[in-house]
Design a protein around this motif. Structure first.
Motif, PDB file in Angstrom:
ATOM      1  N   GLY A   1     -11.263 -11.656  18.888  1.00 53.54           N
ATOM      2  CA  GLY A   1     -11.056 -10.309  19.391  1.00 53.54           C
ATOM      3  C   GLY A   1      -9.585  -9.994  19.540  1.00 53.54           C
ATOM      4  O   GLY A   1      -8.711 -10.699  19.008  1.00 53.54           O
TER       5      GLY A   1
ATOM      6  N   ALA B   1     -20.562  -7.563  20.598  1.00 48.87           N
ATOM      7  CA  ALA B   1     -19.184  -7.110  20.794  1.00 48.87           C
ATOM      8  C   ALA B   1     -19.112  -6.233  22.035  1.00 48.87           C
ATOM      9  O   ALA B   1     -20.085  -5.573  22.410  1.00 48.87           O
ATOM     10  CB  ALA B   1     -18.693  -6.347  19.570  1.00 48.87           C
TER      11      ALA B   1
ATOM     12  N   SER C   1     -17.154  -9.928  30.834  1.00 46.93           N
ATOM     13  CA  SER C   1     -17.341  -9.158  29.597  1.00 46.93           C
ATOM     14  C   SER C   1     -18.644  -8.382  29.643  1.00 46.93           C
ATOM     15  O   SER C   1     -19.622  -8.814  30.264  1.00 46.93           O
ATOM     16  CB  SER C   1     -17.369 -10.089  28.379  1.00 46.93           C
ATOM     17  OG  SER C   1     -16.215 -10.884  28.299  1.00 46.93           O
TER      18      SER C   1
ATOM     19  N   ALA D   1     -10.999  -6.457  23.882  1.00 47.98           N
ATOM     20  CA  ALA D   1     -12.330  -6.410  23.282  1.00 47.98           C
ATOM     21  C   ALA D   1     -12.585  -7.714  22.539  1.00 47.98           C
ATOM     22  O   ALA D   1     -11.691  -8.234  21.862  1.00 47.98           O
ATOM     23  CB  ALA D   1     -12.443  -5.229  22.320  1.00 47.98           C
ATOM     24  N   ASN D   2     -13.791  -8.234  22.690  1.00 46.98           N
ATOM     25  CA  ASN D   2     -14.189  -9.480  22.036  1.00 46.98           C
ATOM     26  C   ASN D   2     -15.449  -9.271  21.212  1.00 46.98           C
ATOM     27  O   ASN D   2     -16.233  -8.355  21.469  1.00 46.98           O
ATOM     28  CB  ASN D   2     -14.452 -10.589  23.062  1.00 46.98           C
ATOM     29  CG  ASN D   2     -13.185 -11.228  23.600  1.00 46.98           C
ATOM     30  OD1 ASN D   2     -13.260 -12.072  24.486  1.00 46.98           O
ATOM     31  ND2 ASN D   2     -12.029 -10.846  23.099  1.00 46.98           N
ATOM     32  N   ALA D   3     -15.634 -10.142  20.225  1.00 44.08           N
ATOM     33  CA  ALA D   3     -16.868 -10.145  19.437  1.00 44.08           C
ATOM     34  C   ALA D   3     -17.287 -11.588  19.204  1.00 44.08           C
ATOM     35  O   ALA D   3     -16.442 -12.451  18.926  1.00 44.08           O
ATOM     36  CB  ALA D   3     -16.669  -9.434  18.104  1.00 44.08           C
TER      37      ALA D   3
ATOM     38  N   GLU E   1      -6.875  -8.998  22.724  1.00 42.53           N
ATOM     39  CA  GLU E   1      -6.686  -8.904  24.170  1.00 42.53           C
ATOM     40  C   GLU E   1      -5.224  -8.623  24.479  1.00 42.53           C
ATOM     41  O   GLU E   1      -4.329  -9.138  23.803  1.00 42.53           O
ATOM     42  CB  GLU E   1      -7.113 -10.206  24.860  1.00 42.53           C
ATOM     43  CG  GLU E   1      -8.566 -10.582  24.627  1.00 42.53           C
ATOM     44  CD  GLU E   1      -8.925 -11.942  25.199  1.00 42.53           C
ATOM     45  OE1 GLU E   1     -10.100 -12.331  25.095  1.00 42.53           O
ATOM     46  OE2 GLU E   1      -8.024 -12.628  25.746  1.00 42.53           O
TER      47      GLU E   1
ATOM     48  N   CYS F   1     -16.174 -16.819  18.564  1.00 41.99           N
ATOM     49  CA  CYS F   1     -15.686 -15.687  19.349  1.00 41.99           C
ATOM     50  C   CYS F   1     -14.237 -15.384  18.995  1.00 41.99           C
ATOM     51  O   CYS F   1     -13.387 -16.289  18.955  1.00 41.99           O
ATOM     52  CB  CYS F   1     -15.808 -15.986  20.850  1.00 41.99           C
ATOM     53  SG  CYS F   1     -15.185 -14.651  21.910  1.00 41.99           S
TER      54      CYS F   1
END
Length: 277
Positions: free
Chosen positions: A75, A29, A274, A60-62, A77, A73
């Motif tokens: 998150g 993440a 990222s 933020a992404n995970a 945004e 994926c």
């Protein structure tokens, strides 16, 4: 020669050991930053795209590992978009709308007895929108080759409209005489409640590389194309007068006005960077 071979082997083992920290993580993440181009495909003859729009993404992404080479994926945004339009002057029609102060009115809200209502002839438009976007992408990636691994993503970007504003250039007119004397004007930070559709979705494909540069921390770069299949403007019922604009050909009389709403779908080309932990 043996020393060179031994050195290369030692370096390779060290690189693989460092990359293993990231490869073994079930969840990665971090922060994502992006910039892109927006392309509007018009669905009306009265408005036209006025060049390429822009998009800035912060969020933020995970990524959740399902297997060693497959992940998911998602998150949150924030997309800050700028769209550009102009009057198409279709068959010599002008595009008009009524407004009061900072509000663009639907035609059903126009009151000819209200002296505060104004008429505007549209020339060009810059429309800004802020979206909250939730990506849902499947990730297909290679094993680490040294510090690097490569991936492709496929899935949806679903966006919810948070805010929009409009800045127009054109001419102010007298509502009682649309073909009368025009005064050049610019209307900034205008609002048209409900003019943009609250939800949009795009299906996309992206690809890129992940660089595991320190421990389990990685720098990721990707480029993707997203095809929008939902409208970005609201389609309202003409019979009920829930339209914002009308087109009037010169000297054709108010009775022949064509009521319409802006209509378009959107595709995007995005570059993202990222930092994942």
């Amino acid at each position: 020669m043996k020393r060179i071979t031994l050195s290369i082997l030692t370096l390779s083992l060290a690189m693989n050991s460092m990359a293993q920290d990231a490869a073994d993580k079930e969840v990665q993440a971090g922060l994502v930053f992006g910039s892109g181009l927006a392309f509007q495909k018009m669905g009306t003859n009265y408005m036209a795209s006025n060049g390429t729009g822009t998009d800035l993404t912060i969020g933020a992404n995970a990524t959740f590992s399902l297997t060693e080479t497959i992940g998911f994926c998602t998150g949150l945004e924030f997309d800050f978009e700028t769209l550009k339009y102009k009057s198409a002057n279709y068959q010599d029609n002008g595009v008009y709308y009524y407004y009061i102060d900072k509000d663009i009115l639907s035609l059903s809200d126009y009151d000819p007895n209200n002296a505060n209502h104004n008429l505007f002839e549209l020339d060009t438009r810059r429309q800004k929108a802020v979206y909250l976007t939730i990506p849902t992408m499947m990730v297909f990636r290679t094993n680490f080759i040294g510090y690097f691994r490569y991936f492709g993503k496929f899935g949806l970007r679903n966006s919810f409209l948070l805010k929009s504003s409009i800045s127009d250039t054109g001419n102010d007119l007298t509502p009682e005489d649309p073909m009368g004397i025009a005064s050049a004007a610019t209307l900034d930070n205008m609002s048209a409640s409900g003019e943009m559709f609250f939800f949009k979705s795009a299906v996309g494909l992206s690809g890129g590389a992940e660089w595991n540069f320190s421990g389990s921390t990685s720098l990721v770069a990707e480029i993707g194309y997203y095809y929008g299949f939902t409208p970005i403007h609201t389609a309202k019922n003409v019979d009920k007068g829930n339209n914002y604009y009308f087109a009037t050909a010169p000297n054709n009389g108010a009775g022949n006005d064509t009521r319409f709403n802006n209509k378009a779908t959107q595709s995007q080309l995005q570059l993202k960077i990222s930092i994942l932990f």
